[in-house]
Design an enzyme around this catalytic site. Sequence first.
Site, mmCIF file in Angstrom:
data_model
loop_
_atom_site.group_PDB
_atom_site.id
_atom_site.type_symbol
_atom_site.label_atom_id
_atom_site.label_comp_id
_atom_site.label_asym_id
_atom_site.label_seq_id
_atom_site.Cartn_x
_atom_site.Cartn_y
_atom_site.Cartn_z
ATOM 1 C CB ILE A 98 34.662 34.526 34.620
ATOM 2 C CG1 ILE A 98 34.022 34.474 33.226
ATOM 3 C CG2 ILE A 98 34.088 35.667 35.448
ATOM 4 C CD1 ILE A 98 32.575 34.011 33.228
ATOM 5 C CB CYS A 99 39.163 36.623 37.721
ATOM 6 S SG CYS A 99 39.936 36.741 39.354
#
Length: 161
Positions: A98-99
């Site tokens: 997840i960014c």
Amino acid sequence: MTGSSTSSRKVLSKVASIRIQKELAEWQLDPPPGFLHKVTDDLQRWVIEVYGAQGTLYANEKFQLQVDLPEHYPMEAPQVIFLHPAPVHPHIYSNGHICLDILYDSWTPAMTIGSVCISILSMLSSSTVKERPEGNDRYVEKCRYGKSPKETRWRFHDDKV
């Protein structure tokens, strides 16, 4: 997928152990809406079910987050990934990474597992398209042998979703 097995994790500090137990007790009394903690005997690894909010692209969908808590939590951010299958989202890679800046550069000890989950649900809910991030296949290939998302040099440049 995360490159960290139970046997290779370090023992929690006393501060981390107390904090995690407190968060777990609070979660059991009043879980954030849209989440369910799957109870295990591993205090350092939580598996949390995420339910897509009604009225969003992810309504009626269910996903699982894996939260690995480091030995110096909350001074150090947890590692949070989606288990397979990860939602199709512009900031979520197909390997579950997840960014999201609060998981890395913007983490503060005032944050909790619950606040991280709410931020992730908000990120999902605000998306207007279901698509993978640009360069997904290349990134996933580079992470193929257990690279942690914490080893990635993220560029946080898009706050639209």
